[in-house]
Design an enzyme around this catalytic site. Structure first.
Site, mmCIF file in Angstrom:
data_model
loop_
_atom_site.group_PDB
_atom_site.id
_atom_site.type_symbol
_atom_site.label_atom_id
_atom_site.label_comp_id
_atom_site.label_asym_id
_atom_site.label_seq_id
_atom_site.Cartn_x
_atom_site.Cartn_y
_atom_site.Cartn_z
ATOM 1 N N ASN A 205 0.824 -1.211 0.000
ATOM 2 C CA ASN A 205 0.000 0.000 0.000
ATOM 3 C C ASN A 205 0.859 1.261 0.000
ATOM 4 O O ASN A 205 0.558 2.239 -0.698
ATOM 5 C CB ASN A 205 -0.933 0.010 1.217
ATOM 6 C CG ASN A 205 -2.112 -0.928 1.059
ATOM 7 O OD1 ASN A 205 -2.596 -1.140 -0.046
ATOM 8 N ND2 ASN A 205 -2.574 -1.506 2.158
ATOM 9 N N GLU A 240 -5.967 -7.184 5.845
ATOM 10 C CA GLU A 240 -5.328 -8.200 5.005
ATOM 11 C C GLU A 240 -5.308 -9.560 5.697
ATOM 12 O O GLU A 240 -4.512 -10.431 5.367
ATOM 13 C CB GLU A 240 -3.902 -7.781 4.637
ATOM 14 C CG GLU A 240 -2.918 -7.719 5.789
ATOM 15 C CD GLU A 240 -2.844 -6.361 6.487
ATOM 16 O OE1 GLU A 240 -1.871 -6.126 7.206
ATOM 17 O OE2 GLU A 240 -3.770 -5.540 6.328
#
Length: 321
Positions: A205, A240
């Site tokens: 990210n 996640e």
């Protein structure tokens, strides 16, 4: 929208009441036993059931059917044929008591019918019109119930689904895991779970942006789902993190499946964009249901999560049990 009406009882009486609307009467069952009538209802899935058999009502037919998924939209209209003469009138107290009794047994509508042969033509027509009005109300009620059920089912699906990965979310896991614990104990079969975490996902990210991170999540779930058994279910637990429920699998079997998932993620990079492919690995902690685990599966989940933390501490890209 098509409708279906199931008649149970005196077909002659009901045919007389609907003399000019015969097309309304879909199916007639001269059922005497509860099992026979319930089977007919399951077969025809009617919108309205017209009951002329009060014994079945007293035996709990309406309540029994309404407790089933196929009976949630069925409207039960009870018909009671009274032997009044054209000069007498019903006992109001008895009529009210009987209606209250039927409503308490799960009937939605109740109609006291005088045999048409002792009525004048106008009276018979008025009674038939009253019956058809009750029938119309029942059909309308049933169709509205069906619509509400469909909308509620759709909203429930949305509430339990992760929109990004299109798998169950944490709420879905909280609902499903206690069911799986219960079923495993009831049927004396093993149950294992894995808590899965994408290694170093924050770096994805940070370096490539959240859109790339989202795409990685989608591709990873697609790849994992192809390696699961039909019995297995995967849920998104956090950002996640995922939880996989291995039904009818002990710890050894769960480890075999978990290793397969780990390899399928690590062996081939993910093609995120035509010019961008990224290699990703996952860590997994697995645990098997024990006799002293709580019914909600929290302790089972906690043990698997502790093994996941240990797997990450020991270098990631591995399965620990």
């Amino acid at each position: 929208m098509t409708t279906s009406i199931l008649l149970i009882g005196n077909h002659k009486l009901l045919s007389t009441l609907t003399e000019h609307n015969a097309s309304l009467l879909s199916t007639w069952v001269e059922g005497e036993s509860m099992d026979e009538v319930i089977q007919a209802i399951k077969t025809h899935l009617p919108d309205v059931v017209i009951l002329e058999n009060s014994l079945l009502i007293d035996q709990g037919l309406c309540q029994s059917v309404k407790q089933k998924a196929y009976g949630r939209w069925i409207y039960f209209l009870a018909i009671k044929s009274q032997k009044y003469s054209s000069q007498t009138h019903p006992d109001l107290q008895a009529y009210c008591s009987e209606k209250i009794h039927f409503l308490a047994q799960g009937v939605d509508g109740y109609l006291d019918i005088i045999p048409p042969e002792i009525l004048s033509k106008n009276q018979a027509q008025a009674q038939a019109q009253l019956f058809l009005s009750h029938l119309e109300i029942g059909l309308l009620w049933s169709q509205k119930c069906k619509t509400l059920i469909q909308e509620n089912d759709y909203l429930s699906t949305i509430a339990l689904c992760d929109p990004l990965t299109e798998i169950g979310n944490r709420r879905a896991l909280d609902w499903d895991l206690p069911r799986q614990v219960y079923n495993a104990r009831k049927h004396h079969v093993p149950l294992s779970i894995a808590v899965v975490d994408i290694d170093y996902f924050k770096a994805v990210n940070d370096n490539y942006g959240h859109l790339v991170g989202d795409r990685i999540l989608q591709l990873l779930i697609t790849r994992i789902k192809h390696k699961l058994r039909p019995l297995d279910t995967i849920f998104r637990y956090g950002g996640e993190e995922f939880v996989v429920v291995f039904k009818q699998a002990n710890l050894d079997q769960g480890e075999v499946i978990a290793q397969r998932l780990r390899r399928t993620v690590a062996e081939q990079p993910f093609l995120v964009e035509p010019e961008l492919s990224l290699s990703v690995t996952i860590s997994l902690g697995i645990a098997e249901l024990k006799s002293d685990d709580d019914p909600q599966g929290r302790s089972l989940l906690q043990r698997a999560d502790e093994k996941l933390l240990l797997a990450k501490a020991r270098g990631r890209n591995q399965v620990l049990r």
